[in-house]
Every structure is written in C-alpha cells, then in structure tokens.
Design an enzyme around this catalytic site. Sequence first.
Site, PDB file in Angstrom:
ATOM      1  N   TYR A 107      13.462  97.217 128.998  1.00 55.16           N
ATOM      2  CA  TYR A 107      13.850  95.911 128.448  1.00 55.16           C
ATOM      3  C   TYR A 107      12.879  95.459 127.371  1.00 55.16           C
ATOM      4  O   TYR A 107      11.707  95.796 127.416  1.00 55.16           O
ATOM      5  CB  TYR A 107      13.853  94.881 129.576  1.00 55.16           C
ATOM      6  CG  TYR A 107      14.228  93.480 129.138  1.00 55.16           C
ATOM      7  CD1 TYR A 107      15.566  93.121 129.025  1.00 55.16           C
ATOM      8  CD2 TYR A 107      13.254  92.537 128.834  1.00 55.16           C
ATOM      9  CE1 TYR A 107      15.917  91.852 128.616  1.00 55.16           C
ATOM     10  CE2 TYR A 107      13.603  91.265 128.422  1.00 55.16           C
ATOM     11  CZ  TYR A 107      14.932  90.923 128.318  1.00 55.16           C
ATOM     12  OH  TYR A 107      15.279  89.651 127.915  1.00 55.16           O
ATOM     13  N   TRP A 109      12.448  92.849 123.434  1.00 60.38           N
ATOM     14  CA  TRP A 109      13.020  92.308 122.203  1.00 60.38           C
ATOM     15  C   TRP A 109      12.832  93.209 120.995  1.00 60.38           C
ATOM     16  O   TRP A 109      13.549  93.063 120.017  1.00 60.38           O
ATOM     17  CB  TRP A 109      12.419  90.928 121.917  1.00 60.38           C
ATOM     18  CG  TRP A 109      13.214  89.819 122.503  1.00 60.38           C
ATOM     19  CD1 TRP A 109      13.622  89.705 123.810  1.00 60.38           C
ATOM     20  CD2 TRP A 109      13.719  88.670 121.819  1.00 60.38           C
ATOM     21  NE1 TRP A 109      14.335  88.544 123.968  1.00 60.38           N
ATOM     22  CE2 TRP A 109      14.407  87.889 122.762  1.00 60.38           C
ATOM     23  CE3 TRP A 109      13.639  88.215 120.511  1.00 60.38           C
ATOM     24  CZ2 TRP A 109      15.027  86.683 122.427  1.00 60.38           C
ATOM     25  CZ3 TRP A 109      14.252  87.008 120.189  1.00 60.38           C
ATOM     26  CH2 TRP A 109      14.941  86.255 121.137  1.00 60.38           C
TER      27      TRP A 109
HETATM   28  N1  MGD Z   1       6.187  84.343 133.660  1.00 66.39           N
HETATM   29  C1  MGD Z   1       7.164  84.499 132.773  1.00 66.39           C
HETATM   30  N2  MGD Z   1       7.564  85.741 132.413  1.00 66.39           N
HETATM   31  C2  MGD Z   1       8.548  85.897 131.505  1.00 66.39           C
HETATM   32  C3  MGD Z   1       9.171  84.780 130.915  1.00 66.39           C
HETATM   33  C4  MGD Z   1       8.753  83.489 131.316  1.00 66.39           C
HETATM   34  O1  MGD Z   1       9.281  82.463 130.836  1.00 66.39           O
HETATM   35  N3  MGD Z   1       7.736  83.384 132.231  1.00 66.39           N
HETATM   36  N4  MGD Z   1      10.178  84.971 129.996  1.00 66.39           N
HETATM   37  C5  MGD Z   1      10.949  86.195 130.105  1.00 66.39           C
HETATM   38  C6  MGD Z   1      11.817  86.368 128.948  1.00 66.39           C
HETATM   39  S1  MGD Z   1      12.991  85.151 128.686  1.00 66.39           S
HETATM   40  C7  MGD Z   1      11.771  87.456 128.141  1.00 66.39           C
HETATM   41  S2  MGD Z   1      12.988  87.646 126.937  1.00 66.39           S
HETATM   42  C8  MGD Z   1      10.761  88.507 128.317  1.00 66.39           C
HETATM   43  C9  MGD Z   1      10.236  89.083 126.983  1.00 66.39           C
HETATM   44  O2  MGD Z   1       9.613  90.310 127.202  1.00 66.39           O
HETATM   45  P1  MGD Z   1       9.541  91.444 126.072  1.00 66.39           P
HETATM   46  O3  MGD Z   1      10.749  91.399 125.217  1.00 66.39           O
HETATM   47  O4  MGD Z   1       9.218  92.710 126.753  1.00 66.39           O
HETATM   48  O5  MGD Z   1       8.289  90.951 125.226  1.00 66.39           O
HETATM   49  P2  MGD Z   1       7.804  91.311 123.764  1.00 66.39           P
HETATM   50  O6  MGD Z   1       6.396  90.859 123.682  1.00 66.39           O
HETATM   51  O7  MGD Z   1       8.754  90.770 122.757  1.00 66.39           O
HETATM   52  O8  MGD Z   1       7.814  92.897 123.756  1.00 66.39           O
HETATM   53  C10 MGD Z   1       8.351  93.660 122.734  1.00 66.39           C
HETATM   54  C11 MGD Z   1       7.473  94.879 122.506  1.00 66.39           C
HETATM   55  O9  MGD Z   1       8.160  95.755 121.617  1.00 66.39           O
HETATM   56  C12 MGD Z   1       7.267  96.229 120.622  1.00 66.39           C
HETATM   57  N5  MGD Z   1       8.074  96.511 119.423  1.00 66.39           N
HETATM   58  C13 MGD Z   1       8.450  95.665 118.445  1.00 66.39           C
HETATM   59  N6  MGD Z   1       9.225  96.283 117.543  1.00 66.39           N
HETATM   60  C14 MGD Z   1       9.354  97.561 117.954  1.00 66.39           C
HETATM   61  C15 MGD Z   1      10.039  98.698 117.410  1.00 66.39           C
HETATM   62  O10 MGD Z   1      10.689  98.638 116.378  1.00 66.39           O
HETATM   63  N7  MGD Z   1       9.944  99.859 118.126  1.00 66.39           N
HETATM   64  C16 MGD Z   1       9.216  99.958 119.275  1.00 66.39           C
HETATM   65  N8  MGD Z   1       9.185 101.132 119.888  1.00 66.39           N
HETATM   66  N9  MGD Z   1       8.549  98.902 119.775  1.00 66.39           N
HETATM   67  C17 MGD Z   1       8.625  97.723 119.138  1.00 66.39           C
HETATM   68  C18 MGD Z   1       6.258  95.117 120.425  1.00 66.39           C
HETATM   69  O11 MGD Z   1       5.035  95.620 119.917  1.00 66.39           O
HETATM   70  C19 MGD Z   1       6.146  94.549 121.852  1.00 66.39           C
HETATM   71  O12 MGD Z   1       5.105  95.148 122.569  1.00 66.39           O
HETATM   72  O13 MGD Z   1       9.669  88.005 129.091  1.00 66.39           O
HETATM   73  C20 MGD Z   1      10.099  87.453 130.341  1.00 66.39           C
HETATM   74  N10 MGD Z   1       8.937  87.166 131.159  1.00 66.39           N
HETATM   75  N1  MGD Z   2       8.092  80.568 119.734  1.00 65.04           N
HETATM   76  C1  MGD Z   2       8.851  81.214 120.632  1.00 65.04           C
HETATM   77  N2  MGD Z   2      10.155  80.868 120.800  1.00 65.04           N
HETATM   78  C2  MGD Z   2      10.903  81.501 121.732  1.00 65.04           C
HETATM   79  C3  MGD Z   2      10.374  82.551 122.513  1.00 65.04           C
HETATM   80  C4  MGD Z   2       8.991  82.888 122.334  1.00 65.04           C
HETATM   81  O1  MGD Z   2       8.451  83.773 123.007  1.00 65.04           O
HETATM   82  N3  MGD Z   2       8.272  82.202 121.393  1.00 65.04           N
HETATM   83  N4  MGD Z   2      11.174  83.213 123.415  1.00 65.04           N
HETATM   84  C5  MGD Z   2      12.620  83.140 123.217  1.00 65.04           C
HETATM   85  C6  MGD Z   2      13.312  83.590 124.418  1.00 65.04           C
HETATM   86  S1  MGD Z   2      13.358  85.273 124.725  1.00 65.04           S
HETATM   87  C7  MGD Z   2      13.973  82.766 125.253  1.00 65.04           C
HETATM   88  S2  MGD Z   2      14.831  83.420 126.580  1.00 65.04           S
HETATM   89  C8  MGD Z   2      13.981  81.324 125.044  1.00 65.04           C
HETATM   90  C9  MGD Z   2      13.631  80.683 126.358  1.00 65.04           C
HETATM   91  O2  MGD Z   2      14.022  79.381 126.469  1.00 65.04           O
HETATM   92  P1  MGD Z   2      13.536  78.639 127.823  1.00 65.04           P
HETATM   93  O3  MGD Z   2      13.621  79.564 128.948  1.00 65.04           O
HETATM   94  O4  MGD Z   2      14.274  77.380 127.961  1.00 65.04           O
HETATM   95  O5  MGD Z   2      12.002  78.385 127.435  1.00 65.04           O
HETATM   96  P2  MGD Z   2      10.745  77.846 128.233  1.00 65.04           P
HETATM   97  O6  MGD Z   2       9.728  77.557 127.186  1.00 65.04           O
HETATM   98  O7  MGD Z   2      10.378  78.741 129.326  1.00 65.04           O
HETATM   99  O8  MGD Z   2      11.237  76.500 128.897  1.00 65.04           O
HETATM  100  C10 MGD Z   2      11.590  75.350 128.147  1.00 65.04           C
HETATM  101  C11 MGD Z   2      10.954  74.142 128.799  1.00 65.04           C
HETATM  102  O9  MGD Z   2      11.564  73.909 130.055  1.00 65.04           O
HETATM  103  C12 MGD Z   2      10.629  73.203 130.857  1.00 65.04           C
HETATM  104  N5  MGD Z   2      10.872  73.529 132.252  1.00 65.04           N
HETATM  105  C13 MGD Z   2      10.469  74.623 132.922  1.00 65.04           C
HETATM  106  N6  MGD Z   2      10.892  74.567 134.210  1.00 65.04           N
HETATM  107  C14 MGD Z   2      11.581  73.419 134.337  1.00 65.04           C
HETATM  108  C15 MGD Z   2      12.278  72.790 135.417  1.00 65.04           C
HETATM  109  O10 MGD Z   2      12.362  73.289 136.530  1.00 65.04           O
HETATM  110  N7  MGD Z   2      12.890  71.611 135.150  1.00 65.04           N
HETATM  111  C16 MGD Z   2      12.850  71.022 133.918  1.00 65.04           C
HETATM  112  N8  MGD Z   2      13.513  69.885 133.751  1.00 65.04           N
HETATM  113  N9  MGD Z   2      12.182  71.580 132.895  1.00 65.04           N
HETATM  114  C17 MGD Z   2      11.571  72.762 133.097  1.00 65.04           C
HETATM  115  C18 MGD Z   2       9.255  73.644 130.428  1.00 65.04           C
HETATM  116  O11 MGD Z   2       8.411  72.514 130.282  1.00 65.04           O
HETATM  117  C19 MGD Z   2       9.500  74.378 129.134  1.00 65.04           C
HETATM  118  O12 MGD Z   2       8.663  73.967 128.058  1.00 65.04           O
HETATM  119  O13 MGD Z   2      13.005  80.934 124.080  1.00 65.04           O
HETATM  120  C20 MGD Z   2      13.059  81.715 122.884  1.00 65.04           C
HETATM  121  N10 MGD Z   2      12.193  81.109 121.903  1.00 65.04           N
HETATM  122 MO    MO Z   3      14.182  85.638 126.782  1.00 64.30          MO
END
Ligand code: MGD
Ligand code: MGD
Ligand code: MO
Length: 756
Positions: A107, A109
């Site tokens: 998994y 991005w």
């Molecule tokens: N505690 C906690 N954990 C979370 C979350 C949270 O809210 N709280 N959020 C979750 C969510 S919503 C998400 S989406 C995930 C995100 O988790 P990931 O999508 O795994 O996080 P990234 O840091 O975007 O990792 C992408 C990696 O791909 C590499 N990369 C970039 N471009 C390329 C390419 O072209 N080729 C190759 N081979 N590699 C490349 C980058 O260097 C990077 O290391 O994390 C989840 N984990």
């Molecule tokens: N700059 C930046 N933007 C991103 C990303 C990133 O890594 N960096 N990741 C992208 C990705 S993959 C995703 S999936 C989206 C994620 O979008 P979300 O999952 O919505 O993102 P979060 O920042 O985890 O949460 C948004 C807010 O919800 C609040 N929150 C958390 N738990 C609760 C709860 O139980 N109740 C309420 N009412 N509020 C709560 C927190 O204060 C938090 O700031 O964001 C995307 N946008």
């Molecule tokens: Mo995400």
Amino acid sequence: MSFTSMHWGAYRPQVVDGKLQAMVPAEWDPDPSAIGASIPEALTSPTRILRPAVRRSYLAQPGSHPELRGQEPFVEVSWEVALDLVAGQLKQVKAEHGNQAIFGGSYGWGSAGRFHHAQSQLHRFLNQFGGYVFSMDSYSLGAGRVLMPHIVGNMDWLLAAHTSWKNLAQHCELFVAFGGLPAKNAQASPGGASEHLLTRALEEMSETGVQFVNVSPLRDDLTGPKNIQWLPVRPGSDTALMLALSYVLVSEGLHNEDFVQRYTVGYERFRDYLLGHVDGQPKNSLWAQALTDIPAQQITDLARRMARQRTMINVAYSLQRSVHGEQPFWMTVTLAALLGQIGLPGGGFGLGYGCMNNTGSGRKAFSGPRFSQGVNPVKDFIPVARVTDMLLNPGAPFDYNGKQLHYPDIRLVYWAGGNIFHHHQDLNRLLEAWQRPQTIVVHEQFWTAQAKYSDIVLPATTALERNDIGSSASDRFMIAMHQAIEPVGEARDDYSILADVARRLGFRDAFTEGRDAEAWLRFTYDESRGRAQEHGIELPDFDRFWRDGLFEIDYPDNDTVLLESFREDPDAHPLPTPSGRIEIFSERIASFGYADCPGHPVWLDKPLASFPLQLLSNQPKTRLHSQYDHGAYSRASKVRQREPLTLNPADARDRGLVDGDVVKVFNDRGAFLAGVIVSDGIRPGVVQIATGAWFDPWVPGERNSLEKHGNPNMITADIGASSLSQGCSAQTASVEIVKWDQALPPITAFEPPSMV
Ligand SMILES: Nc1nc2c(c(=O)[nH]1)N[C@H]1C(S)=C(S)[C@@H](COP(=O)(O)OP(=O)(O)OC[C@H]3O[C@@H](n4cnc5c(=O)[nH]c(N)nc54)[C@H](O)[C@@H]3O)O[C@H]1N2
Ligand SMILES: Nc1nc2c(c(=O)[nH]1)N[C@H]1C(S)=C(S)[C@@H](COP(=O)(O)OP(=O)(O)OC[C@H]3O[C@@H](n4cnc5c(=O)[nH]c(N)nc54)[C@H](O)[C@@H]3O)O[C@H]1N2
Ligand SMILES: [Mo]
C-alpha cells in the site's frame, strides 16, 4: 512550458546546470502548498538511495537471518546482480509455494504521475507473473469504503458527486463539520491538486453568511470564516452526539417524516433504538453530554438550528479511522436523512470536504490516463490494514464484509510506493511479523524504514527524473510532467526495473507490449481520450498536450448537488443499495450477525486502554504522510528535532511540562519521544501528534525499543474497525506522557544505513 505535478500541487521546477534550484508554484494557484519547498534539497540529500543494495547476510544466503532486517549493513550491488536476485527469488517462491505466497498488496501513495504509478506497475507485473495476494480498501477510508455501498453507494462515486463549494456558498446556511475542514489536509489529492480550493471556498461562504460549527478536539481544524462555533468534542464520541441530535429532531417532531418515508428504509427500527425502546436508554442530549463533553443544552440548540436552516453535515475521514468507524459515517447519513435536505442545494451530507482538495470542486470526474494492470489469477486478499495479522497468522480465519476468509501464507513481500513503517499501526507487532517472510523486496527513492527493513532495495527515480502525466479526478488541470533533471545516482523508474525483471522471467514482451515509457505515455493518453469524451471533454492530441505542458478542463455548466436526481425521482434513479433507498437499517449488514456492526447505526463503547490521554495522530501539515519528512519545511516544524505533540495547558500543568520540553509518550504497546507544544486550541484530555516522522528506534531492529523521533504508530492499536470492514483504527488510542530528562538521543532516521 514545463510543469510537474505532485499530490499537493503543480509547480514549475527551476533547474540550473542540471540541478533543481526551486519549485515555483503554478501561477494560477491561489493557495499553493509549501511542501514543494522541501524538494530541491531533499532530492539529493544523503538519504537518497543511489544504487541497488542487498542486506549482508541475505546476499550471502538468500532468505537467511530475517531477524537481522533493520540491523545489518547493506552491500551495494550492480543492477544485474540485484535484478537476477529478485527474479530468482520470485521464481523459487512461485515454484515452491505458488503465487499465493507473494504479497504485492503493498500500500502507499507513491508519486502523482499516472503512468509511473508504482502500485499499478507492480500489480501489472505480478499479474503477468501469475498473480499475487492483494489488499482491499485503504487506510484512508477503510470503514467508509465497505459501509457506504450497503447504505448509499460506493465511495468513489459519492466523492466525485459531492455538492460543489460554489453551490454551498449560494445555498448553505449552516455547515456542521465533524472533524472540521482542516486547511492542512486540503493541500492534497491523489494524482494532483493543481488548484487549491478550500481557503477561497471558505472565504466565499463566509461572505455569503454561512455559519460554521467545528466539531473537533482541535480548534484549528476549521479556520478562516467569521462565524465559527467550536464544539471541542471528545474524540471517538461523535456517534453519540449525532444520535442525540437525531433524538432532539425526532422527539420534537422536527424531522422530515416525508423524506424518511419516501427515500429511506428501516427508519422505524432505528427510531425504536434511538428513543430507548430497545435498551431502555433514550439517546438524548443528557446521555450524550456524558459521552461527548458537549453540554446538553448546546446539543439541543444545535439540533433545532439544523432543522431551521439549510444545513450541510460533513464528516472527516478521520472519524471512521477508529474502532466502530462505520458508525459516525452511518450516523452522518442518518442525521442528514432525518433533516430531509439530501439532494437539495446547500444541504445534505458530505463525506470528507476538506480531507482532499478536489472534493467539492464541482469539476468533471474524469481521472485521466491509466496503466492497465490486467487480471489477477490469485483470489486471496486481505483488507489492507490486516497485513500484520496476515504475516503472523497464516491460515487463520477472519471476517470481512459478510464473508469468512483465511490469511494466506506469505513467503515473499514486494513493495513499491508506500511506507509501512509510516502507515501501519502497532509497529512493535509489525516488527515481529516482518521477520516472517523469507524475502522482502522494495523499490524506494529514499532510505526510509521501509527500505532499511528490506532485503533487496532498488533505487527508484522521483517524478522530476522522468516524464509522466499528472491527473486527478475533479481537478482543474491535466499536467504534462516533463522530466526536469537526470536520475540521481543509478535510480531507475519502476517501469524499467520491472520490465527487466520480467525479461529474466520470460514475459518482458507481454509486460512492455513493445513500448518504452514514452510510448506508453502516448498510448495511455490516447486511450483516455474516449473516456474524456464521456465527460464532455475534448482532449487535444498528445503532441499538442505535451508541447502546451498542461490542459485545462473546463468547469461544467451546471452545479453539482449530491443525490439531486435521486431526490427528484427515486424510482427512476434508485441508489445502488439492495432497496434502492438510503438504508438506515440494512438487512444485509444485519444478516452478517456482527455484534460490532449491527443492522443500524448504534453507539458502542470503545475498548480504550486505561491510559489517561486520548491520542490523535492526524495528517501532517508540512509533508504528505512520511514523504519529505527529511525536507526543510518538515524539519523546521520540529521541536528539538522531534515531531511536535500538542497538549492543553491543564494537562501540561499536571505533568510539569512547558513548550519545548521533550516527552516520552507511551502505553502498553510502545513508547516514543516528541517535542511539546502547549496550546488552548486542543481540548483537555487529548494530545495530538501528526503522523509521518520517520521511524527511528533507539535500537534498530529490536522490538520494544524507544522510538526517538515521534512516530505515533509505536502505540496505536492494530485492530480492525469492525468485523464488517477491518479498517484501520489508528484514532482509537490512549497514552500517558512524562517529561524526558535524560540526554536526548540523536536523530538518525535520515541517515542511510551502513554499507559494506
Ligand atoms: N497513526 C496513523 N497512521 C496512519 C494514518 C493516521 O491518520 N494515523 N493515516 C493513514 C492513511 S489515511 C494513509 S493514506 C497512510 C499513508 O501511508 P503511505 O502512503 O505508505 O505513506 P507515504 O509516506 O506517502 O509513502 C509513500 C512512499 O512511497 C515512496 N515513493 C514515492 N514515489 C515513488 C515512486 O515513484 N516509486 C517508488 N517505488 N516509491 C515511491 C516515498 O518515498 C514514500 O516512502 O498512512 C496511514 N497511517
Ligand atoms: N498536508 C497533508 N494533507 C493530507 C495528507 C497528508 O499527509 N498531508 N493526507 C491525505 C490523506 S491520505 C487523507 S486519507 C486525508 C485524511 O483526512 P482525515 O482522515 O480527515 O485527516 P486527519 O488529519 O487525520 O483528521 C482530520 C481532523 O479530524 C479530527 N479528529 C480526529 N478524530 C476525531 C474524532 O473522533 N472526532 C472529531 N470530531 N474529530 C476528530 C482531528 O483533529 C484532525 O485534525 O488527508 C489528506 N491530506
Ligand atoms: Mo489516506
């Protein structure tokens, strides 16, 4: 013109003498992301992977000493040696254990370009090799993606059809945002965010007099508009709040009975539960006050206001990234159904306005070129966040969306474009599971933990080092991503790496179809022109597009209003649910018999361990997940080089903490260090730290080592949201923190591993 597209925006790379000097934001973007500023220095920093490398004892004897992953030095090898090794191991695992022993669900991005999309590349390659175990759903929307098709329709359709910001500015009166509308998150959209919309949308809504309610533990989850009421809810309790709002509507006769009868099924079953006829507990404001910390009178007032005004109810993805994460999404839809404004301009529900830039853009949902992945002959899969369970428990049964499935027995893990040591929960548990496979291959750009904890590491180019096409559903521009600089070190793109492994395995021609990357760009672009036409978009020919550097997709003539046609005529435009209606009660979900996700939305207590502070690990402002944590913008945000952790003055006082202190954050699963920020913008009893600090254990490879840098997944729980979705539940976590008065261990996360 030369542009490039990142998930967080479009930029013009400025290159002098072959070196990237700056990323200048696209001139049309009203609110560009500062994350771009991290890139020039980071691209060639010491943490860049320059050559293929193999873990020392693995090179001596493939498969040996998996317990030394993350501890041993690497040996740099030639591409020939590395690719021979990868091909040989794939062949051997396939011969001995079959393709269902290969995990390619890797998994992540990756990068924004649509051809050099690491996941698509890997999946096509493994499909042609005979298949692989894949992963379903996402960390973003694990519970939401599984729930929504049962009760309204699938998430991709819903997200693309959201009521536009423009329509909201004209028609909405009250915007109630569970989880806020965080500007930090609206920086990004998968595939590109060429025009940042949220700030301007909020300004316009503020000018037209829209009132906002920010239901969130964090004040800054909604900033900008004049009129914001902050309800600092206890995390994880929103379902109770929404139930109480519903209770007020129903008990005061403020709900829209006609809407409920015509457009939904199962209301009566839910109402009996709501009023307390089922369990003796009316879900009223006083009941919810105890669970949410929101005063009962405020709950009652809000419900009445919602019934009086044109109301949009929005729920952030974060609310479903928790134990019982289906419930807040189901309740959002139910509450909106009771208000009866679904399908009307400015009203109804939203699933993640502000979570991604492109939601609510009102633009056409055309998603641009795609690289065909083919068909996977292996049918085994896991819900994506069950990866540790899978590695630890081969053969064990698990529930998922009404089925009982079994974990496959994985021998080889192939990862490209993601960072599991960023995204997965309970990293100590992952470390144990990570020793199980005999081979772990990764393509990476940087020495992230994902790379350091693998056996064979293949250096990948970044988007700036290859040609590609940037495109994202509902975005304004499609971008011709011209290569800006030469590949760094010996890095190669994922496509040519896999093509050369395919050659060794005898299917290069099938994989490439005789095209190089340039020919594929042209081919996938041409192939997308037909799909573009279905959206009323005439794409220019490829040469023209490539020369122009971008293509602007015109704004549709009509505003989008979510579920407008369903409302106009639910018989002619039924929903893709079993009943064709919104399912407040789902016979299908009820038939699964899950105690942790019954047939209608309910309040269920969460299994929080007995640590006094709830921990939110939300998305970072200064990077995308872990990407460019080593860049200047992210590093500048740290406190004494650790990831900042924000807490309320009362909680700080109780523990003798002030701004700039370093604390140890811990529970029964693990511990990490973080730098303190004290703020009254967070409610008491809750601490917040962004995800994405690169995993940096004090003793590499050892389980239960202190993590020095601030990676919250040291302490999050690795349990599914429910038997229905098995989604990621990172937001259900509790911790204690204490001041760290010992000497500070140096940060080594951004150093490459030692080489022999
Ligand atoms: N505690 C906690 N954990 C979370 C979350 C949270 O809210 N709280 N959020 C979750 C969510 S919503 C998400 S989406 C995930 C995100 O988790 P990931 O999508 O795994 O996080 P990234 O840091 O975007 O990792 C992408 C990696 O791909 C590499 N990369 C970039 N471009 C390329 C390419 O072209 N080729 C190759 N081979 N590699 C490349 C980058 O260097 C990077 O290391 O994390 C989840 N984990
Ligand atoms: N700059 C930046 N933007 C991103 C990303 C990133 O890594 N960096 N990741 C992208 C990705 S993959 C995703 S999936 C989206 C994620 O979008 P979300 O999952 O919505 O993102 P979060 O920042 O985890 O949460 C948004 C807010 O919800 C609040 N929150 C958390 N738990 C609760 C709860 O139980 N109740 C309420 N009412 N509020 C709560 C927190 O204060 C938090 O700031 O964001 C995307 N946008
Ligand atoms: Mo995400």
